[in-house]
Scaffold this motif. Sequence first.
Motif, PDB file in Angstrom:
ATOM      1  N   ASP A 181       0.779  -1.247   0.015  1.00  0.00           N
ATOM      2  CA  ASP A 181      -0.085   0.017   0.131  1.00  0.00           C
ATOM      3  C   ASP A 181       0.808   1.064  -0.079  1.00  0.00           C
ATOM      4  O   ASP A 181       0.416   2.145  -0.525  1.00  0.00           O
ATOM      5  CB  ASP A 181      -0.998   0.210   1.302  1.00  0.00           C
ATOM      6  N   TRP A 182       1.987   1.161   0.757  1.00  0.00           N
ATOM      7  CA  TRP A 182       3.094   2.426   0.630  1.00  0.00           C
ATOM      8  C   TRP A 182       3.415   2.532  -0.688  1.00  0.00           C
ATOM      9  O   TRP A 182       3.168   3.742  -1.169  1.00  0.00           O
ATOM     10  CB  TRP A 182       4.250   1.969   1.667  1.00  0.00           C
ATOM     11  N   VAL A 183       3.787   1.564  -1.340  1.00  0.00           N
ATOM     12  CA  VAL A 183       4.108   1.777  -2.732  1.00  0.00           C
ATOM     13  C   VAL A 183       3.193   2.194  -3.868  1.00  0.00           C
ATOM     14  O   VAL A 183       3.109   3.174  -4.635  1.00  0.00           O
ATOM     15  CB  VAL A 183       4.924   0.305  -3.338  1.00  0.00           C
ATOM     16  N   GLN A 184       1.913   1.630  -3.612  1.00  0.00           N
ATOM     17  CA  GLN A 184       0.823   1.936  -4.385  1.00  0.00           C
ATOM     18  C   GLN A 184       0.446   3.613  -4.129  1.00  0.00           C
ATOM     19  O   GLN A 184      -0.303   4.150  -4.972  1.00  0.00           O
ATOM     20  CB  GLN A 184      -0.392   1.276  -4.055  1.00  0.00           C
ATOM     21  N   ALA A 185       0.721   4.031  -3.015  1.00  0.00           N
ATOM     22  CA  ALA A 185       0.299   5.448  -2.790  1.00  0.00           C
ATOM     23  C   ALA A 185       1.420   6.262  -3.323  1.00  0.00           C
ATOM     24  O   ALA A 185       1.183   7.666  -3.259  1.00  0.00           O
ATOM     25  CB  ALA A 185       0.462   5.440  -1.021  1.00  0.00           C
ATOM     26  N   GLY A 186       2.404   5.768  -3.957  1.00  0.00           N
ATOM     27  CA  GLY A 186       3.406   6.679  -4.526  1.00  0.00           C
ATOM     28  C   GLY A 186       4.555   7.029  -3.658  1.00  0.00           C
ATOM     29  O   GLY A 186       5.221   8.127  -4.076  1.00  0.00           O
ATOM     30  N   TYR A 187       4.779   6.288  -2.315  1.00  0.00           N
ATOM     31  CA  TYR A 187       5.376   7.058  -1.589  1.00  0.00           C
ATOM     32  C   TYR A 187       6.908   6.330  -1.756  1.00  0.00           C
ATOM     33  O   TYR A 187       7.256   5.459  -2.571  1.00  0.00           O
ATOM     34  CB  TYR A 187       5.124   6.672  -0.289  1.00  0.00           C
ATOM     35  N   PRO A 188       7.904   7.081  -1.225  1.00  0.00           N
ATOM     36  CA  PRO A 188       9.229   6.622  -1.763  1.00  0.00           C
ATOM     37  C   PRO A 188       9.813   5.348  -1.238  1.00  0.00           C
ATOM     38  O   PRO A 188       9.438   4.892  -0.187  1.00  0.00           O
ATOM     39  CB  PRO A 188      10.179   7.643  -1.200  1.00  0.00           C
TER      40      PRO A 188
END
Length: 191
Positions: A181-188
């Motif tokens: 979910d972190w990656v999917q949110a576009g976070y680094p």
Amino acid sequence: MSLPPESSPNEANAGPVWLLPVIIVGAIILVAGLVTLTLTLRNAPSPSSSANGTAVALPTGHPTLDPARDSTALPSAHGGVDPDGPPVEMISLTDARAYQEAGTAIFIDIRPGSDYNAAHIPGALSLTATDLQTQMAALPTETRFIAYGDATRPESSQRAAQIFLDLGYPQVSALEGGFQDWVQAGYPVEP
């Protein structure tokens, strides 16, 4: 009367044709087992202890792991949430990102080391690191720790947070949604 065919000295000493492949396969299995054992022992957390086996306090006031006292030390496999364990604060992706941007939280990646090595939240510590306790102890005592795992095992980050809370770390949260979910949110992320 006919004479037996002549055989070379190597043929006389050679065993059955199948023997050499069996020996080679057996040696490969033995080496693989030794490598697995070595890697498992190398990734096991090593608690700080004195000569008499008691836990030694680390310099910044963080708790230490004492395997005699803390049978739940760092998990080798992430289980479900302990219903008798301390309650775990879940932290949203947005709030976790805000802590990260402010530099007031450290993430603890509880996924396998190979997943951590492939990509992780910037600055995250790996649960599989042999020096995790030393890394955590070097941080200020007011540091907030945010445990995260794999979205396919959502309870694993909560269980890891419970274990750290049981060990005396006062500010531990579990990330909602996990790494995916972190990656999917576009976070680094970083390798």
